[in-house]
Design a protein around this motif. Structure first.
Motif, mmCIF file in Angstrom:
data_model
loop_
_atom_site.group_PDB
_atom_site.id
_atom_site.type_symbol
_atom_site.label_atom_id
_atom_site.label_comp_id
_atom_site.label_asym_id
_atom_site.label_seq_id
_atom_site.Cartn_x
_atom_site.Cartn_y
_atom_site.Cartn_z
ATOM 1 N N PHE A 356 37.570 77.331 58.267
ATOM 2 C CA PHE A 356 37.216 76.032 57.668
ATOM 3 C C PHE A 356 35.721 75.739 57.860
ATOM 4 N N VAL A 357 35.214 75.992 59.073
ATOM 5 C CA VAL A 357 33.799 75.733 59.336
ATOM 6 C C VAL A 357 32.918 76.618 58.469
ATOM 7 N N LYS A 358 33.270 77.892 58.324
ATOM 8 C CA LYS A 358 32.462 78.797 57.511
ATOM 9 C C LYS A 358 32.534 78.437 56.027
ATOM 10 N N ALA A 359 33.689 77.983 55.557
ATOM 11 C CA ALA A 359 33.856 77.688 54.135
ATOM 12 C C ALA A 359 33.102 76.434 53.720
ATOM 13 N N ARG A 360 32.888 75.503 54.629
ATOM 14 C CA ARG A 360 32.216 74.253 54.271
ATOM 15 C C ARG A 360 30.790 74.479 53.776
ATOM 16 N N ALA A 361 30.215 75.615 54.158
ATOM 17 C CA ALA A 361 28.836 75.890 53.737
ATOM 18 C C ALA A 361 28.756 76.482 52.336
ATOM 19 N N LEU A 362 29.903 76.692 51.687
ATOM 20 C CA LEU A 362 29.890 77.331 50.376
ATOM 21 C C LEU A 362 29.524 76.376 49.248
ATOM 22 N N GLY A 363 29.693 75.084 49.428
ATOM 23 C CA GLY A 363 29.368 74.141 48.352
ATOM 24 C C GLY A 363 29.699 72.722 48.739
ATOM 25 N N GLU A 364 29.179 71.778 47.958
ATOM 26 C CA GLU A 364 29.432 70.366 48.213
ATOM 27 C C GLU A 364 30.787 69.986 47.628
ATOM 28 N N ARG A 365 31.793 70.103 48.459
ATOM 29 C CA ARG A 365 33.153 69.760 48.050
ATOM 30 C C ARG A 365 33.770 68.860 49.103
ATOM 31 N N ASP A 366 34.879 68.273 48.752
ATOM 32 C CA ASP A 366 35.619 67.457 49.719
ATOM 33 C C ASP A 366 36.515 68.394 50.534
ATOM 34 N N TRP A 367 35.951 68.970 51.588
ATOM 35 C CA TRP A 367 36.680 69.951 52.393
ATOM 36 C C TRP A 367 37.651 69.234 53.325
ATOM 37 N N VAL A 368 38.877 69.720 53.336
ATOM 38 C CA VAL A 368 39.939 69.111 54.146
ATOM 39 C C VAL A 368 40.619 70.215 54.963
ATOM 40 N N PRO A 401 31.475 69.570 41.989
ATOM 41 C CA PRO A 401 31.085 68.955 43.269
ATOM 42 C C PRO A 401 31.926 67.717 43.571
ATOM 43 N N GLY A 402 32.326 67.578 44.813
ATOM 44 C CA GLY A 402 33.145 66.460 45.243
ATOM 45 C C GLY A 402 34.631 66.707 45.096
ATOM 46 N N ALA A 403 35.049 67.811 44.454
ATOM 47 C CA ALA A 403 36.470 68.098 44.292
ATOM 48 C C ALA A 403 37.086 68.458 45.644
ATOM 49 N N ARG A 404 38.346 68.207 45.783
ATOM 50 C CA ARG A 404 39.059 68.414 47.051
ATOM 51 C C ARG A 404 39.492 69.883 47.188
ATOM 52 N N ILE A 405 39.164 70.474 48.345
ATOM 53 C CA ILE A 405 39.618 71.832 48.687
ATOM 54 C C ILE A 405 40.202 71.772 50.098
ATOM 55 N N GLU A 406 41.441 72.208 50.223
ATOM 56 C CA GLU A 406 42.150 72.145 51.512
ATOM 57 C C GLU A 406 42.376 73.559 52.042
ATOM 58 N N ILE A 407 42.109 73.724 53.327
ATOM 59 C CA ILE A 407 42.334 74.999 54.019
ATOM 60 C C ILE A 407 43.263 74.732 55.193
ATOM 61 N N GLY A 408 44.267 75.598 55.368
ATOM 62 C CA GLY A 408 45.208 75.391 56.474
ATOM 63 C C GLY A 408 46.059 76.618 56.727
ATOM 64 N N SER A 409 46.957 76.459 57.686
ATOM 65 C CA SER A 409 47.902 77.532 58.040
ATOM 66 C C SER A 409 49.201 76.894 58.492
ATOM 67 N N ARG A 410 50.275 77.636 58.318
ATOM 68 C CA ARG A 410 51.588 77.110 58.708
ATOM 69 C C ARG A 410 52.535 78.273 59.015
ATOM 70 N N GLU A 411 53.624 77.924 59.671
ATOM 71 C CA GLU A 411 54.660 78.902 60.001
ATOM 72 C C GLU A 411 55.915 78.540 59.237
ATOM 73 N N TYR A 419 46.434 79.304 53.666
ATOM 74 C CA TYR A 419 46.305 78.912 52.259
ATOM 75 C C TYR A 419 44.976 78.230 51.996
ATOM 76 N N VAL A 420 44.555 78.293 50.738
ATOM 77 C CA VAL A 420 43.407 77.551 50.209
ATOM 78 C C VAL A 420 43.879 76.882 48.923
ATOM 79 N N THR A 421 43.845 75.554 48.906
ATOM 80 C CA THR A 421 44.325 74.789 47.745
ATOM 81 C C THR A 421 43.166 73.993 47.161
ATOM 82 N N ASP A 422 42.991 74.112 45.845
ATOM 83 C CA ASP A 422 41.911 73.356 45.195
ATOM 84 C C ASP A 422 42.493 72.419 44.148
ATOM 85 N N SER A 423 41.640 71.537 43.639
ATOM 86 C CA SER A 423 42.061 70.556 42.620
ATOM 87 C C SER A 423 41.425 70.865 41.273
#
Length: 492
Positions: A356-368, A401-411, A419-423
């Motif tokens: 998540f920290v590394k991906a935030r530097a890829l662009g101005e998005r709403d990283w979640v 820019p400003g679109a929501r992108i979510e990064i997470g993990s689950r069991e 997963y990586v989910t975008d809008s």
């Protein structure tokens, strides 16, 4: 003066692999030769041992016979009664005649009485029958005299007519003053001839057995080695252009295992050659366009400094793109290697946060940062990070820019999902199957911001499938957009 040049033809020796192979002895012949050699040694040993046992039995039987006859005579001497006087025997001649009349000897046996008269010579008392041997012992006075004069109680007499085994019992007759003895002579040649006949019979039987073994062994070895010949023939017909041939697997023996191993090797070779061809085709296809652009700009470049700077910028940009394409293709080629991924125990929560920290530097998005699985998983952290960052980059390219992108993990059950989910606009139904292939892009997700070669999702799939039980899935959230999920079934 004219010089004539004479060309001497050079004879070359055929050293091709086919010629060398023709001079080899086949495995079928070697197996048969070893089998025949072992059987010949075994049969010869059996025949020789049988002959030795028969000869030993003959010697034992002859010794028993000689001992029995001498014992019988030794018992008869003190107990016998002279029929003329009614008393014990005092004359060796009468003793020997009476005893011999009462004996029944074997065909190869001679019972003799030897008496040395006072006037010299040798008197021989024998049974009135013809012995079966070609030459009997009783006419041989010299041999009989040697036996009578010998101090030994038994011995072996070698004669041109054959070997004679003998034993004697001296007769003590003080009143007569004539040396006398009872002699048992056995002609052993007849018995030994039977042993030799049995030996020759065994040799004949062994020869027949070897002939039968040769035929049966040739057929059996041919049937056993038939799959090996198929392997060889298939290997000879294999070329880089045709790796589709396979060997039929029959049975569950070592030959069937060899065929299965060979087929598995062919599968790996076919995949390797296919990957190599695909690499060359892909590289040629993708590199042709930037090379054409670079060449075109260099050919029309003029002397204007501003134009030259613009040309250099365009050429440098195309060269950078070519470098990225080559690196991506090399990475996909490495995906076929067994050490492409190196799994190790990893804390999934820490890995998700790092991505998540590394991906935030890829662009101005709403990283979640979405849900995070708090557990340990066995995976390659570097490759998984590379795949997740690639998915995040892909999401940035297809969102504003400003679109929501979510990064997470689950069991989920026994599996782990990252997963990586975008809008963004999502993926069309017809594109869902092709976007993971090399140099393929979705029609609805193409845009001005998309400058890649279409290898990103192929790399993600290669990393996912490099893990045991791994895959990448495209899911469509109810809120729209796209969700790319790395599923690792065997990450426990």
């Amino acid at each position: 003066m004219t010089t004539t040049s004479v060309t001497t033809p050079v004879t070359t020796t055929d050293r091709t692999p086919t010629a060398r192979r023709d001079r080899r002895i086949s495995a079928r012949v070697r197996i048969l030769l070893w089998l025949l050699l072992m059987m010949a040694v075994a049969l010869a040993a059996v025949a020789t041992t049988t002959r030795s046992l028969l000869l030993r039995d003959i010697d034992h039987r002859i010794n028993q016979l000689l001992t029995q006859e001498t014992q019988e005579f030794g018992n008869f001497v003190p107990q016998g009664v002279d029929p003329n006087t009614g008393r014990t025997f005092t004359d060796p001649d009468t003793l020997l005649r009476v005893f011999l009349q009462r004996q029944y000897s074997d065909p190869d046996e001679e019972l003799l009485g030897l008496i040395r008269p006072e006037r010299g010579g040798l008197q021989v008392v024998r049974q009135s029958r013809e012995i079966r041997s070609a030459v009997a012992l009783h006419p041989d006075r010299a041999s009989l005299s040697a036996i009578l004069d010998s101090d030994a109680a038994s011995g072996v007499l070698s004669r041109p007519a054959g070997e004679v085994r003998w034993a004697k019992v001296p007769i003590d007759s003080p009143g007569s003053g004539r040396p006398a003895a009872f002699v048992v002579a056995f002609h052993a040649d007849g018995e030994k001839a039977l042993a030799d006949d049995a030996f020759r019979t065994l040799l004949v039987i062994s020869g027949v057995a070897l002939l039968l073994t040769t035929g049966i062994g040739w057929v059996v070895a041919g049937r056993i080695l038939a799959p090996v010949r198929v392997v060889r023939a298939t290997a000879e017909k294999l070329t880089e252009q045709d790796l589709t041939r396979r060997i039929p697997v029959q049975g569950r023996d070592d030959i069937a295992a060899l065929a299965e191993t060979f087929n598995a090797m062919l599968d790996r070779l076919e995949r390797a050659f296919a990957g190599q061809r695909q690499f060359v085709d892909d590289a040629g296809h993708e590199l042709r366009t930037p090379i054409t652009i670079v060449r075109g700009h260099l050919e029309v470049m003029g002397d204007d400094p501003a134009e030259q700077r613009e040309t250099v910028r365009l050429v440098t940009d195309e060269l950078d793109r070519m470098s990225r394409i080559v690196e991506d293709l090399l990475l996909l080629a490495k995906a076929e290697r067994p050490d492409f991924v190196r799994p190790e125990p990893v804390q999934l929560g820490e890995l998700t946060a790092d991505v998540f920290v590394k991906a935030r530097a890829l662009g101005e998005r709403d990283w979640v940062l979405g849900r995070v699985a708090d557990r340990e998983a066995v995976l390659d952290p570097q490759r998984i990070t590379q795949a997740m960052v690639q998915l995040a980059q892909n999401a940035v390219q297809h969102t504003v820019p400003g679109a929501r992108i979510e990064i997470g993990s689950r069991e989920t059950g026994g599996a782990v999902e990252l997963y990586v989910t975008d809008s963004g606009p999502g993926v069309q139904e017809q594109d869902a199957e092709v976007i993971f292939e090399r140099f393929r892009r979705g029609t609805a997700r193409r845009g001005a911001r998309t400058s890649g070669a279409g290898l990103g999702l192929s790399i993600v799939r290669a990393i996912a499938e490099g893990h045991r039980g791994g895959r990448v899935e495209l899911r469509r959230p109810a809120t729209g957009g796209a969700s790319f999920v790395l599923v690792l079934e065997d990450a426990s």
